[in-house]
Design an enzyme around this catalytic site. Structure first.
Site, PDB file in Angstrom:
ATOM      1  N   LYS A 172       7.110   0.383   4.058  1.00  0.00           N
ATOM      2  CA  LYS A 172       8.293   0.626   4.673  1.00  0.00           C
ATOM      3  C   LYS A 172       8.767  -0.045   5.914  1.00  0.00           C
ATOM      4  CE  LYS A 172       7.264   4.011   3.011  1.00  0.00           C
ATOM      5  NZ  LYS A 172       5.954   5.537   3.056  1.00  0.00           N
ATOM      6  N   ARG A 227      -6.118 -12.458  -8.881  1.00  0.00           N
ATOM      7  CA  ARG A 227      -6.402 -10.536  -8.751  1.00  0.00           C
ATOM      8  C   ARG A 227      -7.335 -10.915  -7.570  1.00  0.00           C
ATOM      9  NH1 ARG A 227     -10.374  -9.086 -11.110  1.00  0.00           N
ATOM     10  NH2 ARG A 227     -10.268  -8.954 -12.326  1.00  0.00           N
ATOM     11  N   TYR A 265       1.311  12.002   5.267  1.00  0.00           N
ATOM     12  CA  TYR A 265       2.376  11.829   4.801  1.00  0.00           C
ATOM     13  C   TYR A 265       1.178  12.680   3.226  1.00  0.00           C
ATOM     14  CZ  TYR A 265       4.046   9.042   0.977  1.00  0.00           C
ATOM     15  OH  TYR A 265       4.920   8.708  -0.482  1.00  0.00           O
ATOM     16  N   ASP A 276      -3.544   4.978   9.850  1.00  0.00           N
ATOM     17  CA  ASP A 276      -2.419   4.971   8.942  1.00  0.00           C
ATOM     18  C   ASP A 276      -1.990   4.792   9.976  1.00  0.00           C
ATOM     19  OD1 ASP A 276       0.337   4.460   7.333  1.00  0.00           O
ATOM     20  OD2 ASP A 276      -0.741   6.370   6.279  1.00  0.00           O
TER      21      ASP A 276
HETATM   22  C1  LIG Z   1       4.971   6.132   2.411  1.00  0.00           C
HETATM   23  C2  LIG Z   1       3.150   6.333   3.034  1.00  0.00           C
HETATM   24  C3  LIG Z   1       2.499   5.619   2.361  1.00  0.00           C
HETATM   25  C4  LIG Z   1       2.088   5.850   0.718  1.00  0.00           C
HETATM   26  O1  LIG Z   1       2.643   4.060   0.753  1.00  0.00           O
HETATM   27  P1  LIG Z   1       2.866   3.750  -0.353  1.00  0.00           P
HETATM   28  O2  LIG Z   1       3.380   2.172  -0.273  1.00  0.00           O
HETATM   29  O3  LIG Z   1       4.016   5.115  -0.983  1.00  0.00           O
HETATM   30  O4  LIG Z   1       2.001   4.262  -1.480  1.00  0.00           O
HETATM   31  C5  LIG Z   1       0.735   6.216   3.283  1.00  0.00           C
HETATM   32  N1  LIG Z   1       1.574   6.776   4.508  1.00  0.00           N
HETATM   33  C6  LIG Z   1       2.942   7.171   5.507  1.00  0.00           C
HETATM   34  C7  LIG Z   1       2.622   7.290   6.126  1.00  0.00           C
HETATM   35  C8  LIG Z   1       3.013   6.977   3.966  1.00  0.00           C
HETATM   36  O5  LIG Z   1       4.734   7.061   4.791  1.00  0.00           O
END
Ligand SMILES: *Cc1c(COP(=O)(O)O)cnc(C)c1O
Length: 397
Positions: free
Chosen positions: A207, A56, A109, A182
């Site tokens: 992604k 961890r 998101y 982000d």
């Molecule tokens: C998918 C996504 C998230 C969240 O991520 P997870 O891996 O699904 O928890 C946050 N921000 C954006 C822009 C996303 O496309």
């Protein structure tokens, strides 16, 4: 001899393949092994080999990924989590406390907004929503003395809005707040928020970073010398919370993301090439009423996107004649474009944000147009991608 695993002067594609990934000292394996292990033999009490004690706290496969993403974002340290949202949750716990206020994007998101609205509000964190394409709107949403974080996404999801990272960093800093970006939609390859003045970068590694729709993960990268509003070092706070909260990425998931990052540069070039061709096709189709893509000259913040991104990415949204039902049918009647949530993988995906990814924000300020279709343009042959969209749009619009 210089070491490619730590050399900051190498180009992006070279660092994506080598940063944090020196050949395995035991065997010379050129790819970091999957250290599928929870604990480590100590050489005498407290005699840790390479600092590893319990997975961890740290695991060598995760360390390789964390060093690689830190290098790719030009940051101080990287942190890998079990999902994008787990990373965001840990980051927010590190940066803010009950009573603090956060500015969040009007086009975010859906899961990010749900986290602010349904998880953090009950814990005493207030927020205001701002149209982050508008610098003055963000400035107006800041509550002097209370706002500790301005949170942005750019490009935004699903409308591909663009926020001016450098200008918003100034706005946040003037108010004593931190700017978190982000960077999921652009990826580290197309946009470098820390170099533009952002304090922390987050990714859903699910992604583009992972890139193959086979792993869920999150990444956070901090910048050196940044302090929280309480005067604590941000890198140290995130490191502490990563271990104390425990939402870490496992070794196999870390390995998959690391493997994905190796091809990020070539994948993104192809995603961009294909997206540009798809945009051109959509603009010429009579059933399409509007195309949202930051690369278009008539996009409201095209100039900002051109300044802060190297290319405009693989995400495209468009609106169709006939409204909600037609949009949903188009999504259901493509062959090569798979109907599904998520984005950023090698395969083309199509979805209806109003009924799918953004259903959780219906009825809020973040509701999206019901005739909107979102594309995650894949790296298949672009002629096949366009022919498939054409057959669906010709029949249904
Ligand atoms: C998918 C996504 C998230 C969240 O991520 P997870 O891996 O699904 O928890 C946050 N921000 C954006 C822009 C996303 O496309």
């Amino acid at each position: 001899m210089p070491d490619a695993s730590t050399n900051p002067d190498l180009g992006f594609a070279s660092r994506a393949i080598h940063a944090g990934q020196a050949p395995d000292p035991t065997t010379g394996a050129v790819v970091p092994p999957i250290y599928q292990v929870s604990t480590y033999k100590q050489d005498g009490v407290g005699g840790l080999r390479g600092g590893y004690e319990y997975s961890r706290s740290a695991n060598p496969t995760r360390t390789a990924l964390e060093e690689c993403i830190a290098s790719l974002e030009g940051g101080d340290r990287g942190f890998a989590f079990a999902s994008g949202l787990a990373g965001q949750d840990t980051l927010l716990r590190a940066l803010i406390r009950p009573g603090d206020h956060v500015v969040v994007p009007s086009d975010a998101y859906g899961g990010t907004y749900r986290q602010f609205n349904k998880v953090f509000v009950p814990w005493g964190i207030e927020h205001d929503i701002a149209a982050i394409a508008d610098v003055d709107a963000v400035r107006a949403a800041i509550r002097p003395g209370l706002t500790k974080v301005v949170w942005i996404e750019t490009p935004t999801n699903p409308l591909l809005g663009i926020a001016d990272i450098a200008a918003l960093a100034d706005v946040a800093h003037e108010a004593g707040a931190l700017l978190v970006v982000d960077n999921t939609f652009a990826s580290s390859y197309l946009q470098q928020p820390l170099a533009l003045g952002a304090d922390v970068v987050t990714h859903s590694a699910t992604k583009y970073a992972g890139g193959h729709s086979d792993v869920v993960g999150g990444l956070v990268v901090t910048r050196a010398g940044v302090e929280t509003a309480r005067g604590e070092d941000v890198t140290e706070q995130v490191a502490f919370h990563q271990n104390a909260v425990g939402g870490v990425a496992g070794p196999f998931d870390s390995w998959l993301v690391l493997r994905g990052l190796k091809t990020l540069a070539v994948r993104m070039e192809r995603h961009c090439d294909n997206a540009e061709a798809v945009v051109e096709f959509l603009q010429g189709h009579p059933g399409v009423t509007k195309v949202h893509y930051p690369g278009l000259a008539d996009h409201p913040n095209h100039d900002v996107a051109a300044r802060q991104m190297t290319r405009f990415g693989g995400m495209v949204s468009f609106q169709v004649k006939g409204g909600d039902d037609v949009a949903a049918k188009v999504c259901a009647e493509t062959e090569l474009w798979t109907l599904g949530e998520s984005l950023g993988g090698v395969e083309a995906l199509i979805e209806h944000p109003g009924r799918m990814t953004h259903a959780s924000v219906a009825g809020t300020a973040l509701e999206v147009p019901s005739d909107l279709i979102r594309l995650s343009v894949g790296i298949e042959d672009v002629d096949d991608l366009i022919a498939d969209l054409k057959q669906a749009l010709d029949r249904l619009t």
